[in-house]
Design a protein around this motif. Structure first.
Motif, PDB file in Angstrom:
ATOM      1  N   GLY A   9      21.216  34.853  -8.680  1.00  0.00           N
ATOM      2  CA  GLY A   9      22.554  34.404  -9.011  1.00  0.00           C
ATOM      3  C   GLY A   9      22.591  32.927  -9.372  1.00  0.00           C
ATOM      4  O   GLY A   9      21.595  32.210  -9.228  1.00  0.00           O
ATOM      5  N   GLY A  10      23.738  32.484  -9.853  1.00  0.00           N
ATOM      6  CA  GLY A  10      23.892  31.078 -10.199  1.00  0.00           C
ATOM      7  C   GLY A  10      25.101  30.850 -11.068  1.00  0.00           C
ATOM      8  O   GLY A  10      25.946  31.738 -11.245  1.00  0.00           O
ATOM      9  N   LEU A  11      25.167  29.658 -11.634  1.00  0.00           N
ATOM     10  CA  LEU A  11      26.251  29.265 -12.525  1.00  0.00           C
ATOM     11  C   LEU A  11      25.799  29.443 -13.966  1.00  0.00           C
ATOM     12  O   LEU A  11      24.715  28.957 -14.348  1.00  0.00           O
ATOM     13  N   VAL A  12      26.614  30.105 -14.757  1.00  0.00           N
ATOM     14  CA  VAL A  12      26.287  30.338 -16.163  1.00  0.00           C
ATOM     15  C   VAL A  12      27.555  30.198 -16.995  1.00  0.00           C
ATOM     16  O   VAL A  12      28.664  30.495 -16.513  1.00  0.00           O
ATOM     17  N   GLN A  13      27.399  29.745 -18.222  1.00  0.00           N
ATOM     18  CA  GLN A  13      28.552  29.613 -19.107  1.00  0.00           C
ATOM     19  C   GLN A  13      28.958  30.962 -19.680  1.00  0.00           C
ATOM     20  O   GLN A  13      28.125  31.874 -19.785  1.00  0.00           O
ATOM     21  N   PRO A  14      30.208  31.104 -20.051  1.00  0.00           N
ATOM     22  CA  PRO A  14      30.639  32.344 -20.713  1.00  0.00           C
ATOM     23  C   PRO A  14      29.756  32.645 -21.918  1.00  0.00           C
ATOM     24  O   PRO A  14      29.410  31.740 -22.692  1.00  0.00           O
ATOM     25  N   GLY A  15      29.392  33.912 -22.051  1.00  0.00           N
ATOM     26  CA  GLY A  15      28.485  34.333 -23.109  1.00  0.00           C
ATOM     27  C   GLY A  15      27.033  34.277 -22.730  1.00  0.00           C
ATOM     28  O   GLY A  15      26.168  34.777 -23.479  1.00  0.00           O
ATOM     29  N   SER A  54      17.796  40.272  -9.118  1.00  0.00           N
ATOM     30  CA  SER A  54      16.747  41.105  -8.538  1.00  0.00           C
ATOM     31  C   SER A  54      17.128  41.480  -7.118  1.00  0.00           C
ATOM     32  O   SER A  54      17.814  40.716  -6.423  1.00  0.00           O
ATOM     33  N   CYS A  55      16.672  42.646  -6.696  1.00  0.00           N
ATOM     34  CA  CYS A  55      16.876  43.097  -5.325  1.00  0.00           C
ATOM     35  C   CYS A  55      15.547  43.657  -4.827  1.00  0.00           C
ATOM     36  O   CYS A  55      15.095  44.699  -5.304  1.00  0.00           O
ATOM     37  N   ALA A  56      14.942  42.957  -3.881  1.00  0.00           N
ATOM     38  CA  ALA A  56      13.688  43.406  -3.285  1.00  0.00           C
ATOM     39  C   ALA A  56      13.990  44.283  -2.079  1.00  0.00           C
ATOM     40  O   ALA A  56      14.707  43.854  -1.166  1.00  0.00           O
ATOM     41  N   PRO A  75      34.113  35.189 -17.585  1.00  0.00           N
ATOM     42  CA  PRO A  75      34.608  34.617 -16.327  1.00  0.00           C
ATOM     43  C   PRO A  75      34.990  35.684 -15.302  1.00  0.00           C
ATOM     44  O   PRO A  75      34.807  35.473 -14.103  1.00  0.00           O
ATOM     45  N   GLU A  76      35.475  36.824 -15.765  1.00  0.00           N
ATOM     46  CA  GLU A  76      35.862  37.889 -14.840  1.00  0.00           C
ATOM     47  C   GLU A  76      34.671  38.594 -14.198  1.00  0.00           C
ATOM     48  O   GLU A  76      34.847  39.439 -13.319  1.00  0.00           O
ATOM     49  N   ASP A  77      33.460  38.254 -14.619  1.00  0.00           N
ATOM     50  CA  ASP A  77      32.266  38.776 -13.946  1.00  0.00           C
ATOM     51  C   ASP A  77      31.902  37.940 -12.712  1.00  0.00           C
ATOM     52  O   ASP A  77      30.991  38.309 -11.965  1.00  0.00           O
ATOM     53  N   THR A  78      32.610  36.841 -12.507  1.00  0.00           N
ATOM     54  CA  THR A  78      32.359  36.002 -11.336  1.00  0.00           C
ATOM     55  C   THR A  78      32.598  36.796 -10.057  1.00  0.00           C
ATOM     56  O   THR A  78      33.675  37.380  -9.861  1.00  0.00           O
ATOM     57  N   ALA A  79      31.583  36.846  -9.204  1.00  0.00           N
ATOM     58  CA  ALA A  79      31.659  37.634  -7.979  1.00  0.00           C
ATOM     59  C   ALA A  79      30.378  37.438  -7.180  1.00  0.00           C
ATOM     60  O   ALA A  79      29.393  36.883  -7.690  1.00  0.00           O
ATOM     61  N   VAL A  80      30.406  37.924  -5.959  1.00  0.00           N
ATOM     62  CA  VAL A  80      29.173  38.089  -5.196  1.00  0.00           C
ATOM     63  C   VAL A  80      28.638  39.481  -5.519  1.00  0.00           C
ATOM     64  O   VAL A  80      29.385  40.474  -5.420  1.00  0.00           O
ATOM     65  N   GLY A 113      23.903  39.587  -0.574  1.00  0.00           N
ATOM     66  CA  GLY A 113      24.598  39.227  -1.795  1.00  0.00           C
ATOM     67  C   GLY A 113      24.087  37.954  -2.445  1.00  0.00           C
ATOM     68  O   GLY A 113      23.475  37.101  -1.796  1.00  0.00           O
ATOM     69  N   THR A 114      24.360  37.846  -3.747  1.00  0.00           N
ATOM     70  CA  THR A 114      24.035  36.640  -4.506  1.00  0.00           C
ATOM     71  C   THR A 114      25.237  36.314  -5.383  1.00  0.00           C
ATOM     72  O   THR A 114      25.823  37.205  -6.005  1.00  0.00           O
ATOM     73  N   LEU A 115      25.615  35.050  -5.407  1.00  0.00           N
ATOM     74  CA  LEU A 115      26.825  34.623  -6.091  1.00  0.00           C
ATOM     75  C   LEU A 115      26.552  34.360  -7.562  1.00  0.00           C
ATOM     76  O   LEU A 115      25.635  33.609  -7.915  1.00  0.00           O
TER      77      LEU A 115
END
Length: 116
Positions: A9-15, A21-23, A87-92, A109-111
């Protein structure tokens, strides 16, 4: 014991894009369906995508054509490739398995934050 550990997870710009990954450990990973869920602030947790033990997939309507779920049974890992993020994909984002012991197991979870 069943363990699920998300990362990516992390911060990303729109588009933009991110790959989560889930181990997994503590169970016969290759024989189980795996899912990704997400929970946005103030909203209920919702299923995003699932992949069966034989690689069948299904997606929430809101992410179809943008997200891709996949798995690597050699690495006991499930992935979520997220493209064209909004932006609406922002979630944990949480990894999930329903185990044969009758219990639901979740990672911590990952933000993911989509913002300019």
């Amino acid at each position: 014991q069943v363990q699920l550990v998300e990362s990516g997870g992390g911060l990303v710009q729109p588009g933009g894009s991110l790959k989560l990954s889930c181990a997994a450990s503590g169970f016969a990973f290759s024989t189980y369906a795996m899912s990704w869920y997400r929970q946005a602030p103030g909203k209920e947790r919702e299923r995003v995508a699932s992949i069966g033990s034989r690689d069948s997939t299904n997606y929430a309507d809101s992410v179809k054509g943008r997200f891709t779920i996949s798995r690597d049974n050699d690495k006991n890992t499930v992935y979520l490739q997220m493209n064209s993020l909004k932006p609406e994909d922002t979630a944990v984002y949480y990894c999930h398995v329903y185990h044969s012991d009758g219990l639901d197991y979740w990672g911590k979870g990952t933000l993911v934050t989509v913002s300019s």
